[in-house]
Design an enzyme around this catalytic site. Sequence first.
Site, PDB file in Angstrom:
ATOM      1  N   CYS A   2       0.907  -1.309   0.090  1.00  0.00           N
ATOM      2  CA  CYS A   2       0.012  -0.184  -0.133  1.00  0.00           C
ATOM      3  C   CYS A   2       0.897   1.326   0.044  1.00  0.00           C
ATOM      4  O   CYS A   2       2.090   1.228   0.184  1.00  0.00           O
ATOM      5  CB  CYS A   2      -0.774  -0.047   1.230  1.00  0.00           C
ATOM      6  N   GLY A  28      -1.529   1.133  -4.952  1.00  0.00           N
ATOM      7  CA  GLY A  28      -2.571   0.726  -4.599  1.00  0.00           C
ATOM      8  C   GLY A  28      -3.765   1.398  -5.183  1.00  0.00           C
ATOM      9  O   GLY A  28      -4.013   2.745  -5.123  1.00  0.00           O
ATOM     10  N   ASN A 101       1.146  -0.077   5.806  1.00  0.00           N
ATOM     11  CA  ASN A 101       1.585  -0.565   4.573  1.00  0.00           C
ATOM     12  C   ASN A 101       2.371  -2.018   5.154  1.00  0.00           C
ATOM     13  O   ASN A 101       3.189  -1.932   5.736  1.00  0.00           O
ATOM     14  CB  ASN A 101       2.532  -0.022   3.657  1.00  0.00           C
ATOM     15  N   GLY A 102       1.681  -2.958   4.714  1.00  0.00           N
ATOM     16  CA  GLY A 102       2.437  -4.395   5.084  1.00  0.00           C
ATOM     17  C   GLY A 102       1.338  -5.377   5.518  1.00  0.00           C
ATOM     18  O   GLY A 102       0.434  -5.495   5.020  1.00  0.00           O
ATOM     19  N   TYR A 257       9.581  -4.411  -8.711  1.00  0.00           N
ATOM     20  CA  TYR A 257       8.241  -4.039  -9.367  1.00  0.00           C
ATOM     21  C   TYR A 257       7.522  -2.966  -8.758  1.00  0.00           C
ATOM     22  O   TYR A 257       6.973  -2.097  -9.103  1.00  0.00           O
ATOM     23  CB  TYR A 257       7.541  -5.101  -9.433  1.00  0.00           C
TER      24      TYR A 257
END
Length: 508
Positions: A2, A28, A101-102, A257
């Site tokens: 995210c 996201g 995030n995670g 990526y």
Amino acid sequence: MCGIVGLVGRGPVNQRIYDALIVLQHRGQDAAGMATGDGDRLHLRKDNGLVQDVFQQRHIDRLVGNIGLGHVRYPTAGSSSSAEAQPMYVNSPYGITLAHNGNLTNSDALKADLFREDRRHLNTGSDSEVLLNVFAHELQTMHVERPGADDIFQAIGAVHRRCQGAYAAVAMIIGAGLVAFRDPHGIRPLVYGRRPSEWGYEYMVASESVALDMLGFEFVANVSPGEAVFISDAGEVAKHQCAPPVVQAPCIFEYVYLARPDSIIDEISVYKARLRMGEHLAGRVLEYYPGRDHDIDVVIPIPDTSRTCALPLAYALNVKYREGFIKNRYIGRTFIMPGQQMRQRSVRQKLNAIGLEFKGKNVLLVDDSIVRGTTIFQIVQMARDAGARRVYVASAAPPIRYPNVYGIDMPAVEELVAFGRSEEEVSRLIRADWLAYQHLDDLIASAQLGNPAISAFECSVFEGHYITGGIDGDYLERLSRTRNDRSKQWLEAGLHGSQAVMDLYENA
């Protein structure tokens, strides 16, 4: 994966948080949200959709205040309902909102503890709500009217002791300020910067440095693994190492990526790392030609992420680099779309081949990575339909053979085309003439050269080693049952196992 952002300003922060979320949209596309603080009042807006769809001008106007945070969601744990859009909020103590995030790997155990011992109710299946409530409970045990930096750091130290997995988070405590913290291994990225104003410095934290750049903030530092950075409402900054030192291991897939190429993560340029990936990959390609006299006519990247890697690869092979696919920029990143059917359907909507670059040629397609294999399968077929004589494929990443548990949607081994298969078998499945994967040592070297101080990277999707521990077969099986696209389809069809994978590709 995210995107998060937090801002302590000397004026309204709503428009700048919106702008930062637009910059981080690649992290996201499922949901977006923003919370701002105006004295003792919190203002919140979140919903499913892209940033530009979630926030209309009337929403921005209501998000008043000089402090705030924002989030763009890529669904990994829990469902895709709008109730699980972030930021998350609890009113006790003080009023706290958090963006994360995670992925927490012990969230089930934490949920039980929160209910049984901490007397806290959870309203969603999101591990981000778990993280918020753990932090809120630990802060509540301080028993202070308004928490200071030391109180907050002590609470975050307890969060580190209780929570396992990957997390980069930013939280706003009403009446106190903004705190950003990162898991002890630094798996997910987090940076902060500052910008001078007429009344003093403004501060910003974000998932990637590019967000700081775009808003005119000077990069100050990465939030170190296990560190917390607290910025008070008045703009005073305090830092503290809240967890004892362990092996720093940033996620290698950020460089492959996830991140934008113009970002710098843990002092490593994503752009330069991808250039080095292309140089290493050229050597891997030439292994197919012992005499080094290859028959490749043209190198064509699969847009967008693989472009940076494909350029030095073409140069090293002394062949032409060409843009053979035109991308529809109004289609999201297929890898991060929630649901296999949506990912498959969007490939041909997203890309169109330029026939002149394929007709009668031996084409080397360069991809950043191959996960499920269905996207590259369709792209190989598009190249053949456009008239390519031979279609070769090179992946900037090694074979992905294990699920990811730290916030990337690679949850179940049966979704991974390389699991239990050789490179030759994968090549046949995607119907390429040959397939060259990057060597893991070369991938690590590509990133590590940018910051030799980092001795390890989180590479579990390639090697099956989970650096935080606590991941066993039972955990992966539970993850597979709850988060696997294909297993749901196979259960409905009465299919299971490797034969179902073969049937899927044969009938694609």
